[in-house]
Design a protein around this motif. Structure first.
Motif, PDB file in Angstrom:
ATOM      1  N   TYR A 205       0.844  -1.191   0.000  1.00 15.02           N
ATOM      2  CA  TYR A 205       0.000   0.000   0.000  1.00 15.02           C
ATOM      3  C   TYR A 205       0.882   1.244   0.000  1.00 15.02           C
ATOM      4  CZ  TYR A 205      -4.378  -2.472   1.226  1.00 15.02           C
ATOM      5  OH  TYR A 205      -5.490  -3.273   1.232  1.00 15.02           O
ATOM      6  N   LEU A 206       0.425   2.258  -0.717  1.00 12.33           N
ATOM      7  CA  LEU A 206       1.075   3.572  -0.698  1.00 12.33           C
ATOM      8  C   LEU A 206       0.096   4.571  -0.112  1.00 12.33           C
ATOM      9  CD1 LEU A 206       3.460   5.426  -1.478  1.00 12.33           C
ATOM     10  CD2 LEU A 206       2.355   5.749  -3.711  1.00 12.33           C
ATOM     11  N   PHE A 207       0.475   5.213   1.001  1.00 10.17           N
ATOM     12  CA  PHE A 207      -0.342   6.234   1.642  1.00 10.17           C
ATOM     13  C   PHE A 207       0.108   7.610   1.143  1.00 10.17           C
ATOM     14  CE2 PHE A 207      -1.223   3.623   5.778  1.00 10.17           C
ATOM     15  CZ  PHE A 207      -1.978   2.723   5.028  1.00 10.17           C
ATOM     16  N   VAL A 208      -0.844   8.396   0.662  1.00 12.34           N
ATOM     17  CA  VAL A 208      -0.541   9.713   0.114  1.00 12.34           C
ATOM     18  C   VAL A 208      -1.334  10.770   0.870  1.00 12.34           C
ATOM     19  CG1 VAL A 208      -0.630  11.177  -1.942  1.00 12.34           C
ATOM     20  CG2 VAL A 208      -0.111   8.735  -2.179  1.00 12.34           C
ATOM     21  N   GLY A 209      -0.667  11.836   1.293  1.00  3.72           N
ATOM     22  CA  GLY A 209      -1.381  12.903   1.972  1.00  3.72           C
ATOM     23  C   GLY A 209      -0.428  13.892   2.602  1.00  3.72           C
ATOM     24  N   GLU A 210      -0.928  15.112   2.816  1.00  4.92           N
ATOM     25  CA  GLU A 210      -0.114  16.157   3.419  1.00  4.92           C
ATOM     26  C   GLU A 210       0.347  15.743   4.820  1.00  4.92           C
ATOM     27  OE1 GLU A 210       0.988  18.773   2.041  1.00  4.92           O
ATOM     28  OE2 GLU A 210      -0.184  18.812   0.189  1.00  4.92           O
ATOM     29  N   THR A 304       4.825   5.770   2.517  1.00  3.92           N
ATOM     30  CA  THR A 304       4.097   7.032   2.524  1.00  3.92           C
ATOM     31  C   THR A 304       4.823   8.069   1.683  1.00  3.92           C
ATOM     32  OG1 THR A 304       5.206   8.148   4.385  1.00  3.92           O
ATOM     33  CG2 THR A 304       3.474   6.547   4.924  1.00  3.92           C
ATOM     34  N   THR A 305       4.056   9.040   1.238  1.00 10.27           N
ATOM     35  CA  THR A 305       4.612  10.215   0.568  1.00 10.27           C
ATOM     36  C   THR A 305       3.638  11.365   0.770  1.00 10.27           C
ATOM     37  OG1 THR A 305       5.407  11.143  -1.537  1.00 10.27           O
ATOM     38  CG2 THR A 305       3.546   9.642  -1.663  1.00 10.27           C
ATOM     39  N   ASN A 306       4.155  12.565   0.785  1.00  8.29           N
ATOM     40  CA  ASN A 306       3.288  13.739   0.924  1.00  8.29           C
ATOM     41  C   ASN A 306       2.579  14.075  -0.386  1.00  8.29           C
ATOM     42  OD1 ASN A 306       4.135  13.991   3.571  1.00  8.29           O
ATOM     43  ND2 ASN A 306       5.722  15.488   3.101  1.00  8.29           N
ATOM     44  N   ASP A 307       3.169  13.651  -1.499  1.00  9.19           N
ATOM     45  CA  ASP A 307       2.623  13.988  -2.810  1.00  9.19           C
ATOM     46  C   ASP A 307       2.976  12.863  -3.779  1.00  9.19           C
ATOM     47  OD1 ASP A 307       1.942  15.010  -5.296  1.00  9.19           O
ATOM     48  OD2 ASP A 307       2.851  16.978  -4.950  1.00  9.19           O
ATOM     49  N   ARG A 308       1.976  12.263  -4.392  1.00  8.44           N
ATOM     50  CA  ARG A 308       2.242  11.136  -5.289  1.00  8.44           C
ATOM     51  C   ARG A 308       3.134  11.525  -6.463  1.00  8.44           C
ATOM     52  NH1 ARG A 308      -2.922   8.585  -7.406  1.00  8.44           N
ATOM     53  NH2 ARG A 308      -3.783   9.213  -5.402  1.00  8.44           N
ATOM     54  N   LYS A 309       3.116  12.799  -6.842  1.00 10.32           N
ATOM     55  CA  LYS A 309       3.950  13.226  -7.965  1.00 10.32           C
ATOM     56  C   LYS A 309       5.443  13.160  -7.637  1.00 10.32           C
ATOM     57  CE  LYS A 309       0.418  16.323  -9.836  1.00 10.32           C
ATOM     58  NZ  LYS A 309       0.046  17.741 -10.125  1.00 10.32           N
ATOM     59  N   LEU A 310       5.760  13.092  -6.338  1.00  9.25           N
ATOM     60  CA  LEU A 310       7.156  12.987  -5.933  1.00  9.25           C
ATOM     61  C   LEU A 310       7.694  11.569  -6.108  1.00  9.25           C
ATOM     62  CD1 LEU A 310       7.051  15.091  -2.636  1.00  9.25           C
ATOM     63  CD2 LEU A 310       7.861  15.823  -4.897  1.00  9.25           C
TER      64      LEU A 310
END
Length: 424
Positions: A205-210, A304-310
């Motif tokens: 799973y990839l969690f994306v969010g600020e 996790t990432t703050n922004d999927r575009k990263l």
């Protein structure tokens, strides 16, 4: 001289070749904890101590074991104690073992290689016959069995770098549960937990969010649920970009602990994208290592990432991740529950059912971190008489919002635990 990251890439490529062709002599650098676990396992076999699986059921046999002291003294090994993780400890510089594997004899050494000011725990193995080509296979088997019998197996570990070496730190099981995660639909999280418990399907799973939208708390809740069964042998490893270790090396160590749940915070800082600061070669190496990790049913990953575009599309595409979960602002439905959790004050939680307060918080698109901070202020002694007054709460909301407004970009939200949607 190639960089450390490039040396790790070359090492991985060479190991892939030697795994296919086989070699009669092999050397592997390991981190200190794995090194100690291997020594402890050899000492347990030598001492005929209890191991799992029993010595009679493993495919190798320890024929003899010696302690080595410079300039070249061999003695019988001496166990000097047991550490807090129930690993046997000894004081020699190296252990030398004679091991029989597939009806052939191998000479195995666990020693610390010293070069100038550096010390590198290393494992050396050589076959008695140059045509004995199972040195890598035997080394990996010894490491796996050693970890299985170490105090690190089945624990919650944090992986970090210290003096250019990978280290493990045992963490307590998180006290948070899924009940503390304020989501309307938790079915995908429950599916992940069931897959880990039953080991019938590897999931990623990839969690994306600020920052502050609840990604980390959700991971902790999943970890806590997965570790509830102490008999499943699951090891959980968490890390972030601060460990300064290439992803391919991280995955190599994680595989030692199968079954394993790997939790990577800010994976974009470890892997990045082809538009970022990482080279194409580094990205390619990370993707290959990830493919090898996720193809096994007892390997699980949450990143996790703050922004999927990263995160490069090649990394976040279907096949490498099974689901992308988008974390958003906290749903107003959960305001009272979160306030009650943080304050243990039912009267204060009732205040957050006031429609004016709910509307103000919803319009600001706050998430739980903001609400937790708000409660922390309301619990100060100076608000003891006024914290239940709606106007006091509204005024404090405005004050905190103005305080944090300059700390975020216009498109960001102020927050913590929120709802999510399936990503594409």
């Amino acid at each position: 001289m190639p960089s450390k990251r490039r040396r790790e890439q070359l090492k991985g490529q060479m190991e892939g070749i030697t795994n296919r062709l086989g070699v009669s002599a092999y050397m592997r650098e390991v981190n200190y904890e794995v090194f100690q676990a291997v020594k402890s396992y050899l000492l347990k076999l030598y001492n005929k101590d209890k191991v799992i699986p029993p010595a009679s059921e493993i495919p190798l046999k320890l024929e003899d074991l010696f302690s080595f002291f410079p300039p070249g003294i061999l003695t019988l090994p001496t166990i000097v104690g047991i550490d807090p993780l129930e690993n046997f400890t000894s004081f020699e510089n190296a252990l030398l073992a004679i091991v029989r594997y597939k009806d052939k004899r191998y000479f195995f050494s666990a020693t610390i290689v010293r070069f100038f000011n550096s010390e590198t725990p290393s494992l050396f193995i050589v076959g008695e016959d140059p045509e004995e080509l199972y040195t890598i296979e035997l080394t990996n088997l010894l490491i796996t069995l050693a970890i299985r019998n170490s105090g690190y197996y089945g624990k919650f570990l944090r992986l970090y770098a210290f003096n250019d070496q990978l280290k493990f730190k045992i963490l307590p099981t998180p006290s948070i549960s899924l009940d503390d995660i304020y989501l309307k639909d938790k079915s995908d999280l429950e599916d992940f937990i069931e897959a880990v418990k039953n080991r019938n399907q590897g999931l990623r799973y990839l969690f994306v969010g600020e920052p502050g939208t609840g990604k980390t708390d959700t991971i902790k809740a999943i970890v806590a649920e997965c570790l509830k069964s102490t008999s499943n042998g699951l090891t959980v490893i968490e890390l972030d970009a601060g460990c300064r270790v290439p992803l391919n090396l991280i995955l190599e160590y994680a595989e030692i602990f199968s079954p394993v749940l790997l939790c990577i915070d800010d994976i974009d800082l470890l892997v990045g994208s082809r538009e970022g600061v990482f080279s194409q070669g580094e990205l390619s190496s990370a993707l290959q290592a990830l493919d090898g990790f996720v193809e096994k049913d007892d390997h699980y990953l949450i990143a996790t990432t703050n922004d999927r575009k990263l995160v490069d599309y090649a990394l976040r595409r279907p096949g490498r991740f099974d689901l992308i979960i988008e974390f958003k602002e906290l749903d107003p439905e959960f305001y009272p529950a979160l306030v009650l959790r943080e304050s243990k004050d039912e009267r204060l939680s009732e205040v957050f059912k006031d429609e004016r307060i709910r509307k103000r918080l919803a319009n600001l698109k706050i998430t739980g971190a903001f609400l937790v901070t708000l409660v922390k202020h309301l619990l100060k002694p100076r608000y003891e008489e006024t914290r239940y007054d709606s106007q006091t709460v509204l005024s404090l909301i405005d004050k905190l919002y103005r305080s944090f407004k300059l700390e975020v970009k216009p498109e960001e939200k102020i927050g913590f635990v929120g709802d999510f949607e399936d990503g594409d």
